[in-house]
Design an enzyme around this catalytic site. Structure first.
Site, PDB file in Angstrom:
ATOM      1  N   GLU A   1      18.584 -16.477  -3.409  1.00  0.00           N
ATOM      2  CA  GLU A   1      18.746 -17.870  -3.873  1.00  0.00           C
ATOM      3  C   GLU A   1      19.541 -17.993  -5.177  1.00  0.00           C
ATOM      4  O   GLU A   1      20.483 -18.778  -5.247  1.00  0.00           O
ATOM      5  CB  GLU A   1      17.370 -18.537  -4.020  1.00  0.00           C
ATOM      6  CG  GLU A   1      17.506 -19.969  -4.487  1.00  0.00           C
ATOM      7  CD  GLU A   1      16.205 -20.733  -4.611  1.00  0.00           C
ATOM      8  OE1 GLU A   1      15.377 -20.667  -3.704  1.00  0.00           O
ATOM      9  OE2 GLU A   1      16.046 -21.426  -5.630  1.00  0.00           O
TER      10      GLU A   1
ATOM     11  N   SER B   1      11.870 -18.354  -6.995  1.00  0.00           N
ATOM     12  CA  SER B   1      12.022 -17.778  -5.651  1.00  0.00           C
ATOM     13  C   SER B   1      13.337 -17.013  -5.576  1.00  0.00           C
ATOM     14  O   SER B   1      14.393 -17.573  -5.874  1.00  0.00           O
ATOM     15  CB  SER B   1      12.053 -18.887  -4.598  1.00  0.00           C
ATOM     16  OG  SER B   1      10.891 -19.650  -4.687  1.00  0.00           O
TER      17      SER B   1
ATOM     18  N   ARG C   1      18.579 -27.107  -1.219  1.00  0.00           N
ATOM     19  CA  ARG C   1      19.076 -26.202  -2.273  1.00  0.00           C
ATOM     20  C   ARG C   1      20.608 -26.093  -2.268  1.00  0.00           C
ATOM     21  O   ARG C   1      21.171 -25.029  -2.544  1.00  0.00           O
ATOM     22  CB  ARG C   1      18.484 -24.787  -2.121  1.00  0.00           C
ATOM     23  CG  ARG C   1      16.985 -24.724  -2.184  1.00  0.00           C
ATOM     24  CD  ARG C   1      16.452 -25.078  -3.576  1.00  0.00           C
ATOM     25  NE  ARG C   1      15.019 -24.896  -3.606  1.00  0.00           N
ATOM     26  CZ  ARG C   1      14.132 -25.834  -3.241  1.00  0.00           C
ATOM     27  NH1 ARG C   1      14.541 -27.042  -2.883  1.00  0.00           N
ATOM     28  NH2 ARG C   1      12.848 -25.581  -3.293  1.00  0.00           N
TER      29      ARG C   1
HETATM   30  C1  FAD Z   1       9.769 -19.736 -12.603  1.00  0.00           C
HETATM   31  C2  FAD Z   1      10.860 -20.496 -11.883  1.00  0.00           C
HETATM   32  C3  FAD Z   1      10.521 -21.463 -10.960  1.00  0.00           C
HETATM   33  C4  FAD Z   1      11.512 -22.182 -10.289  1.00  0.00           C
HETATM   34  N1  FAD Z   1      11.115 -23.132  -9.400  1.00  0.00           N
HETATM   35  C5  FAD Z   1      12.050 -23.871  -8.744  1.00  0.00           C
HETATM   36  C6  FAD Z   1      11.639 -24.881  -7.821  1.00  0.00           C
HETATM   37  O1  FAD Z   1      10.473 -25.129  -7.603  1.00  0.00           O
HETATM   38  N2  FAD Z   1      12.623 -25.582  -7.190  1.00  0.00           N
HETATM   39  C7  FAD Z   1      13.949 -25.350  -7.418  1.00  0.00           C
HETATM   40  O2  FAD Z   1      14.767 -26.038  -6.801  1.00  0.00           O
HETATM   41  N3  FAD Z   1      14.351 -24.404  -8.296  1.00  0.00           N
HETATM   42  C8  FAD Z   1      13.446 -23.659  -8.962  1.00  0.00           C
HETATM   43  N4  FAD Z   1      13.844 -22.684  -9.836  1.00  0.00           N
HETATM   44  C9  FAD Z   1      15.295 -22.448 -10.053  1.00  0.00           C
HETATM   45  C10 FAD Z   1      15.868 -23.150 -11.313  1.00  0.00           C
HETATM   46  O3  FAD Z   1      14.841 -23.594 -12.143  1.00  0.00           O
HETATM   47  C11 FAD Z   1      16.766 -24.340 -10.965  1.00  0.00           C
HETATM   48  O4  FAD Z   1      17.802 -23.946 -10.095  1.00  0.00           O
HETATM   49  C12 FAD Z   1      17.385 -24.981 -12.219  1.00  0.00           C
HETATM   50  O5  FAD Z   1      17.978 -26.211 -11.863  1.00  0.00           O
HETATM   51  C13 FAD Z   1      18.442 -24.098 -12.902  1.00  0.00           C
HETATM   52  O6  FAD Z   1      18.777 -24.682 -14.150  1.00  0.00           O
HETATM   53  P1  FAD Z   1      19.491 -23.859 -15.293  1.00  0.00           P
HETATM   54  O7  FAD Z   1      19.845 -24.789 -16.384  1.00  0.00           O
HETATM   55  O8  FAD Z   1      18.659 -22.702 -15.672  1.00  0.00           O
HETATM   56  O9  FAD Z   1      20.811 -23.382 -14.540  1.00  0.00           O
HETATM   57  P2  FAD Z   1      21.561 -21.935 -14.613  1.00  0.00           P
HETATM   58  O10 FAD Z   1      20.679 -20.899 -14.008  1.00  0.00           O
HETATM   59  O11 FAD Z   1      22.002 -21.713 -16.022  1.00  0.00           O
HETATM   60  O12 FAD Z   1      22.793 -22.203 -13.691  1.00  0.00           O
HETATM   61  C14 FAD Z   1      22.650 -22.288 -12.285  1.00  0.00           C
HETATM   62  C15 FAD Z   1      23.997 -22.694 -11.665  1.00  0.00           C
HETATM   63  O13 FAD Z   1      24.276 -24.038 -12.036  1.00  0.00           O
HETATM   64  C16 FAD Z   1      25.535 -24.086 -12.741  1.00  0.00           C
HETATM   65  N5  FAD Z   1      25.344 -25.085 -13.798  1.00  0.00           N
HETATM   66  C17 FAD Z   1      24.367 -25.152 -14.720  1.00  0.00           C
HETATM   67  N6  FAD Z   1      24.552 -26.232 -15.502  1.00  0.00           N
HETATM   68  C18 FAD Z   1      25.670 -26.857 -15.062  1.00  0.00           C
HETATM   69  C19 FAD Z   1      26.395 -28.007 -15.464  1.00  0.00           C
HETATM   70  N7  FAD Z   1      26.009 -28.767 -16.491  1.00  0.00           N
HETATM   71  N8  FAD Z   1      27.533 -28.319 -14.797  1.00  0.00           N
HETATM   72  C20 FAD Z   1      27.959 -27.561 -13.743  1.00  0.00           C
HETATM   73  N9  FAD Z   1      27.327 -26.468 -13.309  1.00  0.00           N
HETATM   74  C21 FAD Z   1      26.188 -26.113 -13.965  1.00  0.00           C
HETATM   75  C22 FAD Z   1      25.745 -22.694 -13.302  1.00  0.00           C
HETATM   76  O14 FAD Z   1      27.109 -22.444 -13.559  1.00  0.00           O
HETATM   77  C23 FAD Z   1      25.183 -21.857 -12.176  1.00  0.00           C
HETATM   78  O15 FAD Z   1      26.123 -21.770 -11.128  1.00  0.00           O
HETATM   79  C24 FAD Z   1      12.885 -21.933 -10.544  1.00  0.00           C
HETATM   80  C25 FAD Z   1      13.231 -20.954 -11.481  1.00  0.00           C
HETATM   81  C26 FAD Z   1      12.239 -20.240 -12.148  1.00  0.00           C
HETATM   82  C27 FAD Z   1      12.625 -19.224 -13.178  1.00  0.00           C
END
Ligand code: FAD
Length: 341
Positions: A337, A241, A168
């Protein structure tokens, strides 16, 4: 080059899966490299802080976002025409929905991403926290990442090794706010052996008489298991999580196991082991707790939920209560997280 549309005082309610109703002072969608450069120049000239927001599935908004919130709009998927079923490079725009990418690559006969099915979020965010699930981490499939460095206003192409990926974590997370990822290139195909040793996945496939499974059967199994355990953010606000599973020394894990024989412990290496944060939280009676519009999901103690009319501060209050109780009872420090903003 299309001019950017700048929205003022823009509600981020639809841009975070916890559903907190905070505002971005300014909000833009950049759909190509030139627009990313324009957005950075706009923030720079106005002295606005800049923050990238994907689908907001890994953030907790506790306040309005000052300056500029940048969302990436490129959701194209490009398959290298010289690729084979054995190995093909797939380049995806940062704005693509991750699970759509997984579905599309399997339709193209390319395996590798099936274990990462149904993880919410954008492709651009996947390398940031090195998303992982069911025995696979995205770092195993990343070929390169294209990103714009905000400080120097330079483009970089980072190889797999440059990303410094771990559980992570990545170089992008370490340097949060410094890079804008515009494209991710993955190496997919049959050179990746299918992985289904992970306990829940293996048992599910065995029960369905799907041994050995196809990549699509692994995807379907992962989706089914996830749907039975995790709340759908469209129905109930959550960020997956809420705490990392803590990694402790093997001595500490052995002592904890002796005091709490049912505590799940997973060896990491000879020095350390990962212990289940969800089990510790559950054992303290938090599962299903509701307070001030937030709570702990009734089926999974690791997931905190928002019932629709609270603020991000409320969920952090609840998280801090949990952190304190786990520290008191187990002597283990939990870490949140998602990124708290
Ligand atoms: C129901 C649920 C289940 C999940 N299960 C998992 C799992 O099994 N495994 C896991 O690893 N994660 C899991 N997650 C967490 C999440 O899905 C991941 O971390 C995902 O990659 C976040 O993507 P996002 O576009 O929503 O990012 P955001 O939440 O919008 O951003 C997260 C971070 O990334 C940065 N960011 C986003 N896009 C970019 C970009 N293009 N360039 C630079 N920085 C950027 C943002 O600035 C921020 O710091 C889960 C979340 C939920 C709600």
């Amino acid at each position: 080059m299309n001019a950017l549309s700048v929205h003022k005082q823009y509600s981020l309610r639809q841009h975070n899966t916890l559903g907190f109703d905070q505002l971005a002072e300014h909000f833009v969608v950049a759909s190509n490299d030139q627009q990313i450069e324009q957005a950075v120049a706009l923030a720079h000239s106005n002295k606005w802080p800049l923050r990238v927001i994907g689908e907001g599935s890994n953030i907790v908004l506790t306040q309005d976002i000052p300056g500029l919130a940048l969302h990436l709009g490129d959701d194209t998927i490009h398959y290298d025409a010289t690729g084979t079923a054995h190995q093909t490079l797939v380049s995806v725009g940062a704005g693509a929905n991750w699970d759509h990418l997984v579905h599309d690559t399997l339709l193209h006969g390319l395996n590798g991403l099936e274990n990462l099915s149904l993880i919410p979020g954008t492709a651009g965010a996947a390398p940031v926290q090195n998303i992982g699930a069911y025995g696979v981490e995205v770092k195993e499939l990343i070929e390169s990442v294209r990103a714009f460095h905000i400080g120097s206003q330079q483009w970089h192409e980072f190889s797999k090794d440059d990303g410094d990926y771990s559980y992570r974590h990545s170089m992008f997370k370490k340097n949060t706010g410094q890079y804008i990822i515009s494209k991710v290139t993955l190496s997919l195909g049959q050179q990746h052996a299918l992985k289904y040793a992970y306990k829940d996945l293996h048992s599910y496939l065995e029960e369905c008489h799907q041994m050995p499974p196809t990549p699509q059967q692994i995807r379907d199994a992962v989706i089914s298991i996830r749907q039975s355990k995790l709340p759908d953010p469209d129905l109930i606000g959550n960020a997956g999580s809420f705490f990392h599973n803590p990694i402790v020394s093997t001595q500490k894990s052995a002592a904890l196991k002796q005091a709490h024989p049912k505590l799940p412990v997973y060896p990491v290496d000879t020095q350390s082991a990962k212990i289940s944060a969800g089990w510790m939280i559950d054992s303290l009676g938090f599962k299903g707790v509701k307070q001030h519009g937030v709570g702990v999901y009734e089926k999974q103690a690791l997931v905190l939920v928002h019932f629709g009319d609270a603020s991000g501060e409320r969920i952090i209050e609840l998280a801090n209560q949990i952190i304190d109780r786990v520290q008191e009872r187990f002597g283990v420090q939990l870490h949140i997280e998602p990124l708290v903003i």
